[in-house]
Write a protein that holds these residues in place. Structure first.
Motif, short mmCIF file in Angstrom:
data_model
loop_
_atom_site.label_atom_id
_atom_site.label_comp_id
_atom_site.label_asym_id
_atom_site.label_seq_id
_atom_site.Cartn_x
_atom_site.Cartn_y
_atom_site.Cartn_z
N ASP A 26 10.14 -35.12 46.17
CA ASP A 26 9.26 -36.28 46.14
C ASP A 26 8.88 -36.56 47.59
OD1 ASP A 26 7.87 -38.58 45.65
OD2 ASP A 26 9.52 -39.65 44.69
N TRP A 58 2.47 -41.69 48.77
CA TRP A 58 1.90 -41.35 47.47
C TRP A 58 0.41 -41.60 47.49
CZ3 TRP A 58 1.96 -45.08 42.86
CH2 TRP A 58 1.81 -46.40 43.28
N GLU A 90 -2.47 -43.61 46.03
CA GLU A 90 -2.65 -44.86 45.29
C GLU A 90 -3.85 -44.75 44.37
OE1 GLU A 90 -2.64 -47.98 48.23
OE2 GLU A 90 -0.47 -47.80 48.45
N ASP A 123 6.78 -34.85 43.10
CA ASP A 123 5.63 -34.92 44.01
C ASP A 123 5.80 -33.84 45.07
OD1 ASP A 123 3.50 -35.60 45.63
OD2 ASP A 123 4.48 -37.33 46.51
N ARG A 127 -2.66 -39.61 51.61
CA ARG A 127 -1.32 -40.02 51.17
C ARG A 127 -0.99 -41.31 51.89
NH1 ARG A 127 3.07 -37.65 48.76
NH2 ARG A 127 1.98 -35.73 48.39
N THR A 170 8.04 -45.76 49.61
CA THR A 170 7.68 -44.40 49.20
C THR A 170 8.37 -43.38 50.10
OG1 THR A 170 5.67 -44.44 50.55
CG2 THR A 170 5.46 -45.11 48.22
#
Length: 171
Positions: free
Chosen positions: A84, A88, A90, A38, A101, A107
């Motif tokens: 990463d 994140w 969703e 990521d 984000r 996370t």
């Protein structure tokens, strides 16, 4: 009598010379960035063009850390193996908020890297490790809320102090 312009030019040249003289010996290599978990700011998937700003910003931050904390004569090579970012995207919120984000306790930011710290021909420190901050939402963070890498920068600051600055001081 000198003009204000010439004084400003001399001051600027002196500053540039000072910065160049103290520029750290740092090498940052991103190994297979296309496989990074990521490393994109604005959406869950993307290509080289979307990864470029993240890689540039991480390299810039590592360079600032090295310029500030790497003693003259020391060399640092960092190979970034995976990124990463904190939070994140969703999937169930993606249609409504595609560029948001979501930050949650699970996370946390992670960067896998390999580094080598040397002083001349002497190896001071070398390792491969996964740098992470599992409590990133609960720690004090000196970076502004609008900084897209605020959690990663704080994590890298801590890592740099523990792994690079301390061994260099005692090397």
């Amino acid at each position: 009598m000198s003009s204000p312009f010439s004084f400003a030019a001399v001051a600027m040249l002196a500053t540039c010379a000072s910065v160049a003289a103290h520029s750290a010996d740092l090498s940052v290599v991103f190994v297979h960035p296309e496989t990074f978990r990521d490393a994109i700011y604005s959406r869950p998937y993307g290509g080289e063009q979307e990864r470029a700003p993240v890689l540039r910003d991480i390299e810039r931050h590592l360079r600032q850390l090295a310029d500030r904390g790497l003693p003259p004569g020391d060399s640092l090579r960092i190979e970034v193996l995976d990124i990463d970012l904190a939070g994140w995207f969703e999937p169930f919120r993606y249609r409504t908020y595609p560029d948001i984000r979501i930050l949650r306790e699970v996370t946390w930011p992670r960067i896998q890297l390999r580094y080598t710290l040397t002083r001349g021909d002497q190896l001071l420190s070398s390792a491969e490790e996964r740098v992470s901050d599992l409590i990133y939402l609960m720690t004090v963070n000196r970076y502004p809320v609008g900084d897209r890498l605020r959690y990663e920068k704080a994590m890298l600051d801590d890592w740099f102090d523990r792994r690079i600055v301390k061994p260099a001081e005692h090397g």
